[in-house]
Design an enzyme around this catalytic site. Structure first.
Site, short mmCIF file in Angstrom:
data_model
loop_
_atom_site.label_atom_id
_atom_site.label_comp_id
_atom_site.label_asym_id
_atom_site.label_seq_id
_atom_site.Cartn_x
_atom_site.Cartn_y
_atom_site.Cartn_z
N ASP A 162 -32.99 -12.47 17.52
CA ASP A 162 -34.11 -11.54 17.69
C ASP A 162 -34.66 -11.14 16.33
O ASP A 162 -33.91 -11.12 15.35
CB ASP A 162 -33.68 -10.21 18.31
CG ASP A 162 -32.85 -10.37 19.53
OD1 ASP A 162 -32.97 -11.40 20.19
OD2 ASP A 162 -32.08 -9.43 19.80
N1 URA Z 1 -27.81 -11.43 21.23
C1 URA Z 1 -28.82 -10.56 21.04
O1 URA Z 1 -28.97 -9.61 21.79
N2 URA Z 1 -29.66 -10.79 20.03
C2 URA Z 1 -29.55 -11.80 19.17
O2 URA Z 1 -30.34 -11.93 18.25
C3 URA Z 1 -28.49 -12.70 19.37
C4 URA Z 1 -27.62 -12.49 20.41
#
Ligand code: URA
Length: 242
Positions: free
Chosen positions: A106
């Site tokens: 993310d």
């Molecule tokens: N899980 C998440 O919630 N975000 C990420 O970036 C990777 C795994």
């Protein structure tokens, strides 16, 4: 196999079409071992390891396997909308060579991202069947309870998913983050569902504040890469995914 001419070599490592590569050579911008190469059609019997283009020495590998230490506020997309693109942290020529991220992090998350232009490598690492576990270090908004830990290890049902997902391992660690001793939880998971770690902690009544990916399979994030830094994987590291 066609002979490895200079224009082919340059084009294969992201310096445009063969015509564009020829133009670079004709402008006198390409050197090998300190000597300007003037003929774009010169043939190499063996591929030189590095070549200098416009004053910059570049490796001549065509297969890219890269580890990048992603900062927050960077998107894993070629068409980033709200933030900088992760690809802007790499040489432009990598985009011309077809580089993609292996899965995503993310925009709010940091840590290890692998990138490659080899579809089979990307596919293998993304396939849950191959079982490359991913490990994340999170900080939480609320105290982490034994009940939450037990629930995560047993499995939680996330909205719009077909089956429960569970943590393979959970370890609580107190570590220094930016020089401050901080309680963290290291969670290991097998899948790579959308916002999976954040959603898992939310499902047990907590909230992830910061999230950093620290390993994929047996490959650890190279902490000596500063935020935004990258390097090629070594042959030994690549072999971890064989
Ligand atoms: N899980 C998440 O919630 N975000 C990420 O970036 C990777 C795994």
């Amino acid at each position: 196999m066609p002979a490895l001419t200079l224009e082919r070599l340059l084009s294969g490592i992201g310096f445009g079409s063969r015509k564009e590569a020829r133009a670079l050579v004709r402008m006198g911008l390409v050197e090998l071992d300190g000597k300007v190469l003037e003929d774009p059609f010169v043939e190499f019997e063996t591929r030189p390891e590095n070549i200098t283009v416009n004053g910059e020495e570049v490796p001549t590998v065509e297969k890219l396997y890269v580890m990048l230490h992603k900062p927050t506020d960077v998107e894993c997309s070629h068409n980033a909308r709200d933030h900088q693109s992760v690809f802007a942290l790499l040489p432009d020529r990598f985009t011309a060579m077809g580089i993609q991220t292996v899965g995503r992090l993310d925009a709010d998350s940091s840590g290890m991202i692998l990138l490659s232009n080899q579809g089979d490598f990307i596919h293998k690492l993304e396939s849950p069947k191959k079982g490359f576990l991913k490990r994340y270090r999170v900080t939480l908004a609320r105290p982490f309870t034994e009940a939450q830990k037990a629930e995560l290890l047993k499995g939680v049902m996330l909205k719009d998913e077909r089956r429960p997902v569970f943590a393979r391992e959970i370890v609580e660690e107190r570590v220094a983050i930016d020089g401050v001793e901080t309680d963290t939880v290291v969670i290991t998971i097998g899948e790579g569902l959308y916002h999976q770690v954040r959603r898992m902690f939310a499902a047990v009544g907590n909230h992830v504040e910061t999230l950093e990916r620290i390993s994929i399979g047996n490959l650890q994030l190279d902490q000596s890469l500063g935020l935004g830094g990258w390097r090629f994987l070594t042959a030994e590291e690549l072999a971890l995914f064989a």
